[in-house]
Design a protein around this motif. Structure first.
Motif: not given
Length: 659
Positions: A172-173, A196, A199, A202, A204, A262-264, A275-276
């Motif tokens: 999930t991330a 990714v 959405g 993630k 990070i 990265p998204t964040d 996160v999750d």
């Protein structure tokens, strides 16, 4: 013919001592440990606390599962990771051989503890599947992955081992702790980029991650990659006279590193994120082990993730492969901040290499020594520098206090006191020692010819070097023989004796990279340049994530002055997908660029960033891109080919131990 061969060997015996009775030349083969090396390694056994087995307990604590054999291949059936080659000679029940420093052997034994481990309920690590660890934190819906190794294949295999134990759950991330390849390169092995983009996953990282991740692998990537062959011993045979350990892990995997942007981003210490379903607090630590890096605190689990800011070894202030010099003063300050923020509460400390430490008092003691190893190296190197000593002199003088010298987690398995102290000097003072003779000194080959002449010629130098070698003076013979090899690159006896010197120094080295560097040097002196597949530092994913401006910078360092001499041109590029426009200007044999596009250019091209990527990777020519309609040109299209014709290509297998 056999008699002639024996005669050649006999005539060369004084110099090489390298022939068998039947005339077989053994000079290019590895040698056993000399009596001096055996004594040096025996002294290590007496000097360090080998009876302390705490690390072995920690390295096996929480073990859950492992495959009987561990060889990982790619889709083309090529091996990208093979722990089996080490298992034939490294195990906890085998004493260190004469050809390996006992302390390094101990580190290798610990790093051979591979498989799936429980750090605590909800946090799991797969170790021994690459140079680094991959960490899985259980979320509400799936797994949060910290640092997905170097290669997609190794990351995928690690996830499969986890799934065998807990059943399949999605990722999930992904959290990249920092910008080095062994902490993000395997991401495509566990994550689909489409998820990714949608959405579902993630990615990070800390601020500046992408810029630093791609720049280190491209701008100076060719030279760093070649030197990394030495640093990690990737081509050394897997036996007691060859590769043993890389310090942080056994060695590096050989898949093609990947990258998903990265998204964040984490931009400051204290920044929180759920996160999750898992609460995390981040410590932003730029300028420590990497230009951008971050530690993570799990408040509900009382667990502290230290990225690579603390490992169970002294780390590098400057890596042997090459990098920007790190700041040990800032590094120590951030470690002190970690202690103050979470030390008293932490019940487990774990990181991207090696094994965890449990219990807050032990964690604080561990982190204090990690902090102090970098502060001590900095402070004492600067103190000696201010007394007028040079980097080489400082490295010979500086010694650790007993509390750090006898602490396993600050031993020099990766970084060393010697080269880190020189790095501190370099950070403050640069390459110049202050001695006028070093200001404009001769380059190695020219100086070598004069050294050999002054020493009375090759035969006299070799005789004396053989005497010193037989007396165990390997540092000196390595120093003097390099001059003869650079003066006479075809002198086989000189190369073999220099290789023998490097070999004994490698056998004595406690640092995994030092051992690898010495033994790779010996290998190339004996066998010549490798013909293995070259490392691809500028991989498709790296190029794809480079900003256009960084691609232009990369083009700039490739300009050949002799081909660009006298040429002046202005080229406009319009990137329709990015909605960005630039002008490239070649003059004075320098390539510059600007976003203030010039109105009157020699030619203008409209294209996508991906098309430029394909041209940069050599997968598409400019003319073919025009023919395919991927580039639209106004003006003279030959102007673009003229620019591309000025660019140099880098040969990966350049000489290091020979001119």
């Amino acid at each position: 013919m056999k008699l002639n061969l024996i005669a050649v060997c006999v005539s060369a015996f004084v110099l090489s001592s390298a022939c068998t009775a039947d005339g077989h030349d053994t000079s290019a083969e590895p040698k056993p440990a000399s009596e001096f090396t055996q004594k040096a390694n025996a002294d290590v056994k007496q000097a360090l606390p080998f009876s302390d087995k705490t690390d072995f307990e920690n390295a096996t604590r929480g073990f859950l599962a492992k495959p009987d054999t561990l060889t990982i291949k790619n889709a083309d059936d090529q091996v990208v990771w093979d722990l089996e080659q080490y298992k034939t000679y490294i195990s906890t029940d085998k004493a260190s051989p004469d050809t390996v420093n006992p302390s390094l052997w101990r580190n290798a034994q610990l790093n051979m503890e591979y498989g799936l481990f429980e750090v605590m309920d909800g946090i799991y690590q797969v170790r021994g599947y690459d140079l680094s660890n991959i960490t899985f934190v259980r979320g509400k819906k799936g797994w949060i992955v910290f640092d997905p190794l170097i290669s997609p294949e190794t990351a995928k295999a690690a996830k499969e081992l986890l799934d065998e134990q807990f059943g399949e759950r999605p990722v999930t991330a992904v959290i990249y702790s920092h910008s080095h390849l062994d902490h993000f390169g395997g991401v495509r092995g566990i994550v689909d980029e489409e998820d990714v983009k949608k959405g579902k996953v993630k990615i990070i990282a800390s601020e500046g991650f992408t810029e630093h991740a791609v720049s280190e692998n491209v701008i100076a990537g060719n030279a760093m990659g070649r030197r990394a062959v030495y640093m990690y011993g990737s081509l050394l045979p897997r036996n007691p006279q060859g590769g043993v350990n890389g310090g942080l892990g056994q060695t590096t995997s050989t898949g093609q590193g990947s990258l998903i942007a990265p998204t964040d981003y984490i931009t400051e210490t204290g920044q929180k994120m759920k996160v999750d379903g898992v609460e995390m607090v981040f410590q932003f630590t730029p300028g420590t082990e990497a230009p951008t890096e971050m530690n993570t605190w799990f408040p509900k689990m009382k667990a502290l993730w230290m990225a690579e800011n603390s490992t169970n070894t002294m780390h590098n202030v400057l890596t042997l492969r090459g990098a920007k010099v790190r700041d040990p003063l800032i590094w120590a300050a951030y470690l002190n901040e970690t202690i103050e923020m979470w030390g008293d509460d932490a019940q487990v400390k774990f990181q991207s290499h090696h094994w965890p430490v449990w219990e807050s008092d032990k964690i604080v003691d561990y982190l204090k020594k990690q902090r102090d190893i970098y502060k001590y190296i900095h402070d004492q190197s600067v103190r000696l520098m201010n007394q007028g000593y040079t980097g080489e002199e400082i490295s010979e003088i500086i010694e650790l206090p007993a509390s750090l010298e006898n602490n396993w987690a600050t031993r020099g398995y990766y970084g060393t006191l010697r080269h880190n102290s020189r790095a501190v000097y370099q950070r403050y003072m640069g390459w110049y020692t202050g001695n006028p003779s070093d200001l404009n000194n001769l380059p190695p080959q020219q100086a070598a010819e004069k050294y050999v002449e002054y020493m009375g010629g090759a035969p006299a130098l070799l005789r004396r070097a053989r005497e010193d070698y037989n007396n165990g003076e390997y540092r000196w013979t390595a120093e003097v023989l390099k001059h003869l090899v650079f003066a006479e690159p075809d002198n086989k006896d000189a190369k073999n004796l220099l290789a023998d010197s490097y070999e004994q120094l490698g056998y004595q080295a406690e640092s995994g990279p030092w051992r690898s560097v010495y033994l790779q040097g010996a290998l190339e002196l004996r066998k010549g340049l490798p013909n293995a597949m070259a490392l691809e530092t500028a991989s498709p994913d790296i190029i794809a994530n480079m900003p256009v401006t960084m691609l232009f910078d990369y083009m700039g360092v490739r300009v050949l002055p002799e081909k660009a001499e006298g040429k002046e041109m202005v080229l406009n590029l319009n990137f329709e997908d990015l909605k960005e426009s630039y002008s490239l200007m070649l003059e004075n044999s320098v390539l510059n660029y600007t976003t203030n596009q010039v109105e009157e250019a020699d030619a203008t091209a409209t294209l996508s960033k991906d098309t430029l990527n394909q041209i940069q990777l050599g997968k598409l020519s400019f003319d073919q891109a025009v023919a395919d309609g991927k580039i639209k040109v106004k003006g003279d299209p030959q102007a673009f080919n003229d620019l591309l014709a000025t660019l140099d290509n880098f040969d990966f297998w350049f000489n290091i131990v020979t001119p």
